[in-house]
Design a protein around this motif. Sequence first.
Motif, short mmCIF file in Angstrom:
data_model
loop_
_atom_site.label_atom_id
_atom_site.label_comp_id
_atom_site.label_asym_id
_atom_site.label_seq_id
_atom_site.Cartn_x
_atom_site.Cartn_y
_atom_site.Cartn_z
N GLN A 103 82.79 39.19 61.53
CA GLN A 103 81.96 39.36 60.35
C GLN A 103 81.94 40.80 59.86
O GLN A 103 81.96 41.06 58.66
CB GLN A 103 80.53 38.88 60.63
CG GLN A 103 80.35 37.38 60.53
CD GLN A 103 78.87 37.00 60.48
OE1 GLN A 103 78.03 37.66 61.09
NE2 GLN A 103 78.56 35.95 59.76
N LEU A 104 81.90 41.74 60.80
CA LEU A 104 81.93 43.15 60.40
C LEU A 104 83.26 43.52 59.75
O LEU A 104 83.29 44.28 58.78
CB LEU A 104 81.67 44.05 61.61
CG LEU A 104 80.22 44.17 62.08
CD1 LEU A 104 80.14 45.12 63.26
CD2 LEU A 104 79.31 44.64 60.95
N LEU A 105 84.36 42.97 60.29
CA LEU A 105 85.66 43.24 59.68
C LEU A 105 85.72 42.67 58.26
O LEU A 105 86.21 43.32 57.34
CB LEU A 105 86.77 42.61 60.54
CG LEU A 105 87.11 43.35 61.84
CD1 LEU A 105 88.09 42.53 62.66
CD2 LEU A 105 87.70 44.72 61.54
N ALA A 106 85.21 41.45 58.11
CA ALA A 106 85.21 40.84 56.78
C ALA A 106 84.35 41.64 55.82
O ALA A 106 84.74 41.88 54.66
CB ALA A 106 84.71 39.39 56.88
N PHE A 107 83.18 42.05 56.28
CA PHE A 107 82.30 42.83 55.40
C PHE A 107 82.95 44.16 55.04
O PHE A 107 82.85 44.60 53.88
CB PHE A 107 80.97 43.09 56.09
CG PHE A 107 80.06 44.00 55.29
CD1 PHE A 107 79.32 43.50 54.23
CD2 PHE A 107 79.97 45.35 55.58
CE1 PHE A 107 78.51 44.32 53.47
CE2 PHE A 107 79.15 46.18 54.84
CZ PHE A 107 78.42 45.66 53.78
N THR A 108 83.61 44.80 56.00
CA THR A 108 84.26 46.08 55.72
C THR A 108 85.31 45.92 54.63
O THR A 108 85.44 46.77 53.74
CB THR A 108 84.89 46.65 57.00
OG1 THR A 108 83.87 46.83 57.99
CG2 THR A 108 85.57 47.99 56.73
N LEU A 135 74.75 55.70 46.77
CA LEU A 135 74.95 54.46 47.53
C LEU A 135 73.99 54.38 48.70
O LEU A 135 73.50 53.28 49.04
CB LEU A 135 76.40 54.39 48.04
CG LEU A 135 77.45 53.95 47.01
CD1 LEU A 135 78.85 54.12 47.58
CD2 LEU A 135 77.22 52.49 46.61
N LEU A 136 73.72 55.51 49.34
CA LEU A 136 72.75 55.52 50.43
C LEU A 136 71.38 55.09 49.93
O LEU A 136 70.67 54.32 50.58
CB LEU A 136 72.68 56.92 51.06
CG LEU A 136 71.71 57.10 52.23
CD1 LEU A 136 72.09 56.19 53.39
CD2 LEU A 136 71.68 58.55 52.68
N LEU A 171 75.34 51.32 56.51
CA LEU A 171 76.04 52.52 56.97
C LEU A 171 77.54 52.41 56.71
O LEU A 171 78.19 53.40 56.34
CB LEU A 171 75.77 52.73 58.46
CG LEU A 171 76.44 53.95 59.11
CD1 LEU A 171 75.95 55.23 58.46
CD2 LEU A 171 76.17 53.98 60.61
N ILE A 172 78.10 51.22 56.88
CA ILE A 172 79.53 51.01 56.63
C ILE A 172 79.86 51.32 55.18
O ILE A 172 80.86 51.97 54.87
CB ILE A 172 79.94 49.57 57.00
CG1 ILE A 172 79.91 49.39 58.52
CG2 ILE A 172 81.33 49.24 56.46
CD1 ILE A 172 80.17 47.96 58.98
N VAL A 173 79.00 50.87 54.26
CA VAL A 173 79.23 51.11 52.84
C VAL A 173 79.24 52.62 52.56
O VAL A 173 80.12 53.13 51.85
CB VAL A 173 78.16 50.42 51.98
CG1 VAL A 173 78.31 50.80 50.52
CG2 VAL A 173 78.23 48.91 52.14
N VAL A 174 78.28 53.33 53.10
CA VAL A 174 78.19 54.77 52.86
C VAL A 174 79.39 55.50 53.46
O VAL A 174 79.96 56.41 52.82
CB VAL A 174 76.87 55.33 53.42
CG1 VAL A 174 76.82 56.85 53.27
CG2 VAL A 174 75.67 54.69 52.71
N VAL A 175 79.81 55.10 54.65
CA VAL A 175 80.97 55.73 55.29
C VAL A 175 82.23 55.50 54.45
O VAL A 175 83.05 56.41 54.26
CB VAL A 175 81.16 55.20 56.72
CG1 VAL A 175 82.51 55.64 57.29
CG2 VAL A 175 80.03 55.71 57.62
#
Length: 207
Positions: A4-9, A48-49, A150-154
């Motif tokens: 799920q994290l891979l898909a979201f990334t 975005l944060l 956090l993934i989005v911000v990174v």
Amino acid sequence: MDGQLLAFTGVAAGMVAMPGADFTVVVRNALVSRRAGLACALGIAGGLLLHTALAVAGVAAVLAALPALFRTLQLLGGAYVLYLGARTLLELRGPRATASGEDPPATRPLRQGFVTNALNPKAPITFLSLLPQFVPAGAPALPRTLLLALIVVVLALLWFPAVALLVDRLGRRLRAPRAARAVGGVTGAALTALGAGLLLEAAMQAG
């Protein structure tokens, strides 16, 4: 990293990299200098944060429930992007920063990046609808949602500075007077069209 994290990334990377006002305003500032481009990129990541924090807090649900507030923010965002586009086009008429290479104070591009992103009311609603889909059933929602945010911000911190550095690397050619005017015209027209589109959409929704 689970599936799920891979898909979201992957989904989030596509959202972050999608050309729009954020991308255009980074290019606009990176044409001035590397520092201006990077400062603008950091401003967008800050926006975005803010959006992800609002989505986690549930404030985005308030925007979704109050169309008038949503349209007000949309009008403000559209007006600001339109202002940036008009200003870029006006700068082509004289030896301003975009053409001359003068480096503005870092706070100006930082502010431009932050405001451009922060005044986009669609972002928190998008996150509000997207983030819950990647929270496993039975898992604590808050820690998982914070991780997704956090993934989005990174991703933004990777993508937009990369765009700024690439534009700066090509800067010698792009900052030549004729090329600078051409690129400035394209970015100014793009920002103007994006801002006008946001204003038109808000006006149509109000009607």
